[in-house]
Scaffold this motif. Structure first.
Motif, PDB file in Angstrom:
ATOM      1  N   SER A   1      -5.639  -0.416   0.273  1.00  0.00           N
ATOM      2  CA  SER A   1      -5.870   0.637  -0.698  1.00  0.00           C
ATOM      3  C   SER A   1      -5.494   1.700   0.207  1.00  0.00           C
ATOM      4  O   SER A   1      -5.704   2.783  -0.479  1.00  0.00           O
ATOM      5  CB  SER A   1      -7.056   0.421  -1.725  1.00  0.00           C
ATOM      6  OG  SER A   1      -7.115  -0.650  -2.682  1.00  0.00           O
TER       7      SER A   1
ATOM      8  N   GLY B   1       0.840  -1.089  -0.016  1.00  0.00           N
ATOM      9  CA  GLY B   1      -0.119   0.231   0.304  1.00  0.00           C
ATOM     10  C   GLY B   1       1.310   1.184   0.218  1.00  0.00           C
ATOM     11  O   GLY B   1       0.794   2.674  -0.612  1.00  0.00           O
TER      12      GLY B   1
ATOM     13  N   LEU C   1      -2.200  -5.110  -6.646  1.00  0.00           N
ATOM     14  CA  LEU C   1      -3.977  -5.990  -5.826  1.00  0.00           C
ATOM     15  C   LEU C   1      -3.513  -7.429  -5.814  1.00  0.00           C
ATOM     16  O   LEU C   1      -4.244  -7.807  -5.399  1.00  0.00           O
ATOM     17  CB  LEU C   1      -5.019  -4.747  -6.966  1.00  0.00           C
ATOM     18  CG  LEU C   1      -4.733  -3.389  -6.588  1.00  0.00           C
ATOM     19  CD1 LEU C   1      -6.189  -2.834  -7.041  1.00  0.00           C
ATOM     20  CD2 LEU C   1      -5.223  -2.504  -4.734  1.00  0.00           C
TER      21      LEU C   1
ATOM     22  N   LEU D   1      -0.573  -0.631 -10.209  1.00  0.00           N
ATOM     23  CA  LEU D   1      -1.485  -0.903  -9.357  1.00  0.00           C
ATOM     24  C   LEU D   1      -2.808  -2.025 -10.171  1.00  0.00           C
ATOM     25  O   LEU D   1      -2.376  -3.184  -8.870  1.00  0.00           O
ATOM     26  CB  LEU D   1      -2.953   0.463  -9.947  1.00  0.00           C
ATOM     27  CG  LEU D   1      -4.036  -0.322  -8.903  1.00  0.00           C
ATOM     28  CD1 LEU D   1      -3.699   0.538  -7.188  1.00  0.00           C
ATOM     29  CD2 LEU D   1      -4.841   1.039  -9.854  1.00  0.00           C
TER      30      LEU D   1
ATOM     31  N   ILE E   1       0.939   1.387  -4.075  1.00  0.00           N
ATOM     32  CA  ILE E   1       0.253   1.651  -4.743  1.00  0.00           C
ATOM     33  C   ILE E   1      -0.276   3.265  -4.977  1.00  0.00           C
ATOM     34  O   ILE E   1      -0.986   3.783  -5.332  1.00  0.00           O
ATOM     35  CB  ILE E   1      -1.085   0.793  -3.803  1.00  0.00           C
ATOM     36  CG1 ILE E   1      -1.362   0.036  -4.331  1.00  0.00           C
ATOM     37  CG2 ILE E   1      -2.697   2.345  -3.579  1.00  0.00           C
ATOM     38  CD1 ILE E   1      -2.700  -1.014  -3.171  1.00  0.00           C
TER      39      ILE E   1
END
Length: 505
Positions: free
Chosen positions: A415, A209, A398, A394, A213
């Motif tokens: 996230s 994260g 994920l 991304l 991300i």
């Protein structure tokens, strides 16, 4: 000799060699992409390495860690944009050399200095390995606790001008690792009746994260790069690399700074580069040319930063204490395979340690050969659109988060930390203290519980030589920082008084 042969036997396998090749080439590619960096690549690779043997997974991660700085020098020299943060100092003299039409010479010197720094560091640590194996068992629970505390203190104090923010983020990381079922009494801590919090906040979820991300979100918001590409060419490349012999003193001193700073948790590449660059400037016959295309500055910075990764593995392997976020991520690979870094690993599995360093030697050779043939291609890689990179990062992030425990809760948590990491980056706040707080916080809690069973008074905690030395180092670091702050504030006050007196006059 038997130890060396045993180490060679560990890495003489097709999967280890494949991991070296993939990691080294992948690290160069990632390093040459401004705005991505090794932390993002390692974060994405972590879930995949859990399915591999420790030597294979760690070799792949070490490949990215050790080779990303090679690739980061390419955009730093050619377009004045460092591929990784530690290549920022390379722009000072590398880009002016490109503007003078010496791009090939600058790249060749950067590659040769980086290669020398990496090999020098590995050889030093392989020679010191027997000594380290004897010292490591002297660290008990209280010594490891104090060493981890020293690591957090140094990481926080190393963020000059942001010490308070770094301290708060480190404490936030320590708090995160307390969430879930407590390991001794199996009581719930900070779960607030939520079942999905009972297993705690997974380190890899936070890593993906905050690093991957968040970087994807930043790339979505940034404009695409449009660099004018200079011509490099291959002719005479290795001959120019031989010019490092002229700057051998600077390469040797810079590499020594890198080894020293790498072994101290929380110091790392930036301090070693600063010390090496400052030394080069002070001892140069032409100090006025630094920052204007002096090859001495380029050699000093590149030799220093590439000698840090091998040295940074010492506190990780010998004590289980990572010095920064990249080695903290590697620590997760050990834990997943139930291989616990620490005194016993360094004392009983020295062949495994030497195997890792042999892998680093091989990857340095592979990287230099790859860069000789692929530099022109890597220049085109720098032009990949930001939004495309962001979407790829991304997507893989994920997928990696969900594959850990097949949990949508982890996806939502990652996230959330991605948004949090993007905010930190936009505000120019450090992200590494959070990760180090999670890793070192858990280690400190376990070692403190163990040590307190044998401690009757606070003085008993530091009644052994190594514990007392570590305690003195913590106190000295805090006092030195306090004195530096007081001196800076006193200087500002004197400047204000002088300006007021001049205005009244």
């Amino acid at each position: 000799m038997d130890l060396l042969l045993s180490s060679i036997d560990i890495i003489a396998r097709w999967d280890v060699i494949a991991a070296i090749v993939v990691g080294s080439i992948g690290g160069v590619l990632v390093g040459s992409l401004p705005g991505v960096g090794a932390a993002v690549a390692i974060a994405i690779m972590l879930p995949a390495t859990f399915m591999l043997e420790p030597i294979v997974g760690l070799t792949a991660l070490l490949g990215v860690y050790g080779s990303s700085m090679f690739g980061g020098a390419i955009p730093a020299i050619l377009v004045n944009t460092p591929g990784t943060p530690v290549n920022a100092l390379t722009t000072y003299d590398g880009f002016p050399m490109t503007q003078r039409g010496e791009a090939r010479r600058a790249l060749a010197l950067a590659y040769s200095a980086s290669f020398f720094g990496g090999i020098f560091s590995i050889i030093c640590l392989m020679l010191f390995a027997p000594i380290l194996a004897k010292v490591a068992p002297m660290f008990g629970a209280r010594e490891i606790f104090l060493a981890a505390l020293l690591g957090i203190v140094l990481v926080v104090l190393n963020h000059r001008g942001q010490v308070l923010a770094a301290a708060m983020l480190a404490c936030f990381g320590i708090f995160l690792q307390t969430i879930g079922l407590e390991g001794t009494g199996y009581t719930q801590r900070y779960t607030f009746g939520q079942g999905w919090l009972q297993n705690g906040i997974d380190l890899i979820v936070v890593v993906l994260g905050i690093f991957a991300i968040s970087q994807a979100l930043v790339l979505f918001l940034d404009k695409d790069k449009n660099f004018p590409m200079p011509t490099v060419g291959k002719k005479g490349f290795f001959k120019v690399m031989g010019e490092l012999w002229v700057f051998r003193r600077l390469a040797l001193v810079g590499s020594s700074f890198g080894v020293f700073c790498g072994m101290i948790p929380g110091v790392g590449e930036f301090m070693s580069q600063f010390m090496s660059y400052s030394y080069a400037q002070r001892t140069s016959k032409t100090p006025e040319l630094f920052g204007k295309g002096n090859p001495e500055g380029l050699v000093a910075s590149e030799a220093a930063n590439n000698s840090v990764p091998p040295a940074a593995m010492v506190p990780l392997l010998a004590l289980g204490i990572p010095g920064e976020e990249l080695t903290a991520m590697m620590l997760a690979v050990f834990y997943v395979h139930n291989v616990i870094p620490g005194p016993q690993l360094f004392a009983n599995e020295m062949d495994f340690i030497l195997a890792l360093y042999l892998c680093l030697i091989i990857l340095n050779v592979l990287v230099v050969l790859f860069l000789f043939f692929a530099t022109d291609t890597l220049m085109k890689v720098m032009l990949i659109p930001n939004r495309f990179l962001g979407m790829m990062i991304l997507t893989f992030s994920l997928i990696g988060v969900y594959s850990l425990r097949n949990s949508l809760s982890d996806v939502f948590v990652a996230s959330g930390f991605g948004v949090f990491g993007m905010i930190l980056k936009r505000l120019d706040y450090p992200t590494s203290p959070v990760i180090l707080g999670i890793v070192l916080g858990g280690l400190m809690e376990d070692k403190l519980r163990t040590a307190m069973a044998r401690v009757q008074t606070p003085l008993d905690f530091i009644d052994r030589p190594i514990a007392f030395i570590l305690f003195c180092m913590i106190v000295f670091a805090l006092l030195l920082h306090g004195w530096t702050m007081w001196k800076a504030r006193r200087g500002d006050t004197i400047d204000e008084l002088h300006s007021d007196s001049r205005s009244e006059g």
